[in-house]
Design an enzyme around this catalytic site. Structure first.
Site, PDB file in Angstrom:
ATOM      1  N   GLU A  30       0.833  -1.206   0.000  1.00 45.83           N
ATOM      2  CA  GLU A  30       0.000   0.000   0.000  1.00 45.83           C
ATOM      3  C   GLU A  30       0.869   1.258   0.000  1.00 45.83           C
ATOM      4  OE1 GLU A  30      -1.398   1.852   3.473  1.00 45.83           O
ATOM      5  OE2 GLU A  30      -1.160   0.036   4.699  1.00 45.83           O
ATOM      6  N   VAL A 111      -5.392   0.076   3.047  1.00 48.69           N
ATOM      7  CA  VAL A 111      -5.540  -1.378   2.940  1.00 48.69           C
ATOM      8  C   VAL A 111      -6.739  -1.704   2.049  1.00 48.69           C
ATOM      9  CG1 VAL A 111      -6.150  -3.467   4.237  1.00 48.69           C
ATOM     10  CG2 VAL A 111      -4.371  -1.922   5.104  1.00 48.69           C
ATOM     11  N   ASP A 143     -16.999   4.979  14.067  1.00 47.82           N
ATOM     12  CA  ASP A 143     -15.773   4.951  13.267  1.00 47.82           C
ATOM     13  C   ASP A 143     -15.230   3.526  13.184  1.00 47.82           C
ATOM     14  OD1 ASP A 143     -13.431   5.361  11.919  1.00 47.82           O
ATOM     15  OD2 ASP A 143     -12.703   6.977  13.209  1.00 47.82           O
ATOM     16  N   SER A 145     -13.147   1.185  10.396  1.00 47.59           N
ATOM     17  CA  SER A 145     -12.396   1.300   9.142  1.00 47.59           C
ATOM     18  C   SER A 145     -13.033   0.487   8.021  1.00 47.59           C
ATOM     19  CB  SER A 145     -10.959   0.821   9.352  1.00 47.59           C
ATOM     20  OG  SER A 145     -10.269   0.822   8.119  1.00 47.59           O
ATOM     21  N   ALA A 146     -13.032   1.081   6.829  1.00 50.07           N
ATOM     22  CA  ALA A 146     -13.520   0.372   5.635  1.00 50.07           C
ATOM     23  C   ALA A 146     -12.623  -0.831   5.308  1.00 50.07           C
ATOM     24  CB  ALA A 146     -13.583   1.327   4.452  1.00 50.07           C
ATOM     25  N   ASP A 147     -11.439  -0.897   5.934  1.00 49.43           N
ATOM     26  CA  ASP A 147     -10.570  -2.067   5.732  1.00 49.43           C
ATOM     27  C   ASP A 147     -11.296  -3.357   6.125  1.00 49.43           C
ATOM     28  OD1 ASP A 147      -8.613  -0.225   5.103  1.00 49.43           O
ATOM     29  OD2 ASP A 147      -7.373  -0.610   6.877  1.00 49.43           O
ATOM     30  N   LYS A 164      -3.885  -2.059  14.552  1.00 49.37           N
ATOM     31  CA  LYS A 164      -3.163  -1.083  15.370  1.00 49.37           C
ATOM     32  C   LYS A 164      -3.733  -1.026  16.786  1.00 49.37           C
ATOM     33  CE  LYS A 164      -3.179   1.870  11.761  1.00 49.37           C
ATOM     34  NZ  LYS A 164      -2.950   1.112  10.550  1.00 49.37           N
TER      35      LYS A 164
HETATM   36  N1  PSU Z   1      -0.343   0.477   8.713  1.00 47.81           N
HETATM   37  C1  PSU Z   1       0.709   1.269   9.059  1.00 47.81           C
HETATM   38  N2  PSU Z   1       0.587   2.609   8.846  1.00 47.81           N
HETATM   39  C2  PSU Z   1      -0.531   3.159   8.242  1.00 47.81           C
HETATM   40  C3  PSU Z   1      -1.628   2.320   7.878  1.00 47.81           C
HETATM   41  C4  PSU Z   1      -1.470   0.987   8.134  1.00 47.81           C
HETATM   42  O1  PSU Z   1       1.723   0.778   9.574  1.00 47.81           O
HETATM   43  O2  PSU Z   1      -0.561   4.372   8.015  1.00 47.81           O
HETATM   44  C5  PSU Z   1      -2.852   2.903   7.184  1.00 47.81           C
HETATM   45  C6  PSU Z   1      -3.418   1.859   6.215  1.00 47.81           C
HETATM   46  O3  PSU Z   1      -3.452   2.434   4.931  1.00 47.81           O
HETATM   47  C7  PSU Z   1      -4.812   1.573   6.721  1.00 47.81           C
HETATM   48  C8  PSU Z   1      -5.171   2.903   7.286  1.00 47.81           C
HETATM   49  O4  PSU Z   1      -5.678   1.115   5.718  1.00 47.81           O
HETATM   50  O5  PSU Z   1      -3.973   3.255   7.995  1.00 47.81           O
HETATM   51  C9  PSU Z   1      -6.413   2.839   8.155  1.00 47.81           C
HETATM   52  O6  PSU Z   1      -7.033   4.093   8.154  1.00 47.81           O
HETATM   53  P1  PSU Z   1      -8.530   4.245   8.709  1.00 47.81           P
HETATM   54  O7  PSU Z   1      -8.444   3.875  10.156  1.00 47.81           O
HETATM   55  O8  PSU Z   1      -8.865   5.704   8.483  1.00 47.81           O
HETATM   56  O9  PSU Z   1      -9.395   3.337   7.919  1.00 47.81           O
HETATM   57 MN    MN Z   2     -12.282   5.786  10.118  1.00 47.89          MN
END
Ligand code: PSU
Ligand code: MN
Length: 307
Positions: A30, A111, A143, A145-147, A164
């Site tokens: 990514e 992701v 909130d 994630s769409a992941d 995370k």
């Molecule tokens: N893993 C990392 N650093 C990042 C991310 C993942 O070590 O910055 C990113 C990925 O692109 C993941 C995104 O899809 O954070 C998630 O963001 P959100 O919580 O807004 O969906």
């Molecule tokens: Mn989000």
């Protein structure tokens, strides 16, 4: 009525095009981690190092981003540098991937968006740091994630150091289970928590080698099971920040985000940046180490799948 569709605007880098022609194993990477996850120049250096790890493992790296109205699969050095130094790069997920393609705006893929692009490009394995998940307080913010949604629907195997630790990990596991996403502890019974090897939660499944994972993926395909797989690979012992040690920084970063009214797409980048400062750069060093470790395992899986 449906909108008439044309072929997906995929542009393959030279190394990826050659690998496709020769039928060599590929690993998708990514680019949000480059534009929104790490500061310059650690972001470019890490991206290059991660690509090198994949080559050393006998596979070919395909870093994905949207530039000039096309989904680029495999970025050369100049393009990678351009992406890493451009300001105002959009952080793309399923909702806005087509927006960047249609408008020509530069965008990095999360992701979710990387899984979509990898599937379009026929790349079954993808390495990242940590997937997005259910944020703490999601019961009021919604909130999520769409992941997670993407893992539920797109058939790509994502190698990550779990989700995370800034997230609500029990709720993240619940959503993954509901969506039918296998979560496999790689050589561990514990769900890893990004900077730490353990989260205090059990990994739902466990496999101990790339060959076992390849066999599992083939069994899933034979059952016509759609959707992705999450391989949760713990950060190496030497690089980990123990959970008890990182917990205070996570609490402080979450409080700072709330105090500053950070919401939506900005939450994850803000927390990663804030953690970097609170840990004096140590969280970044651990992040770099775990991404490389995931790239190594992803290459092994891609090679095993190609056998
Ligand atoms: N893993 C990392 N650093 C990042 C991310 C993942 O070590 O910055 C990113 C990925 O692109 C993941 C995104 O899809 O954070 C998630 O963001 P959100 O919580 O807004 O969906
Ligand atoms: Mn989000």
């Amino acid at each position: 009525m449906t909108t008439p569709s044309s072929a997906p605007p995929l542009v393959f880098g030279a190394e990826v095009a050659a690998a496709r022609a020769a039928g060599r194993p590929l690993v998708a990477l990514e680019s949000t981690i480059v534009t929104h996850g790490m500061p310059f120049p650690a972001n470019v250096e890490t991206a290059r190092a991660v690509e090198a790890v994949i080559r050393a493992g006998g596979a070919v790296p395909a870093t994905i981003a949207v530039l000039d109205g096309a989904i680029r699969v495999g970025l050369d050095d100049t393009t990678l540098e351009r992406l890493a130094t451009t300001t105002d790069v959009m952080k793309l997920s399923r909702a806005d991937l087509a927006f960047a393609v249609a408008t020509g705006r530069p965008g990095s893929t999360t992701v979710a968006a990387t899984m979509i692009a990898a599937a379009l490009a026929g790349i079954p394995v993808f390495a990242t740091g940590g997937v997005g998940g259910v944020h703490r307080g999601a019961e009021t913010t919604f909130d999520v994630s769409a992941d997670l949604e993407e893992l539920g629907r797109t058939a790509v195997t994502v190698v990550a150091a779990g989700a995370k630790a800034i997230l609500d990990l029990p709720k993240t596991l619940e959503v993954l289970e509901t969506k039918g996403v296998p979560v496999i502890g790689y050589g561990t019974d514990d769900l890893p928590a990004f900077w730490s090897r353990t989260s205090g939660l059990k990994a739902p499944l466990r496999l101990d080698s790339a060959a076992e994972i390849a066999a599992f993926l083939k069994a899933r395909a034979s059952l016509k099971l759609t959707g992705g797989v999450l391989v949760a690979n713990p950060v190496p012992v030497a690089d980990e920040i123990p959970a008890a040690e990182i917990a205070v920084h996570i609490e402080a970063a979450l409080a700072a985000a709330a105090a500053q009214g950070i919401t939506a797409k900005a939450v994850t980048p803000f927390l990663l940046g804030d953690m970097l400062e609170r840990t004096g750069g140590r969280s970044l060093q651990t992040n770099i180490a775990l991404v490389k470790n995931n790239a190594r395992v992803a290459a092994e899986i891609a090679v095993a799948l190609a056998r």
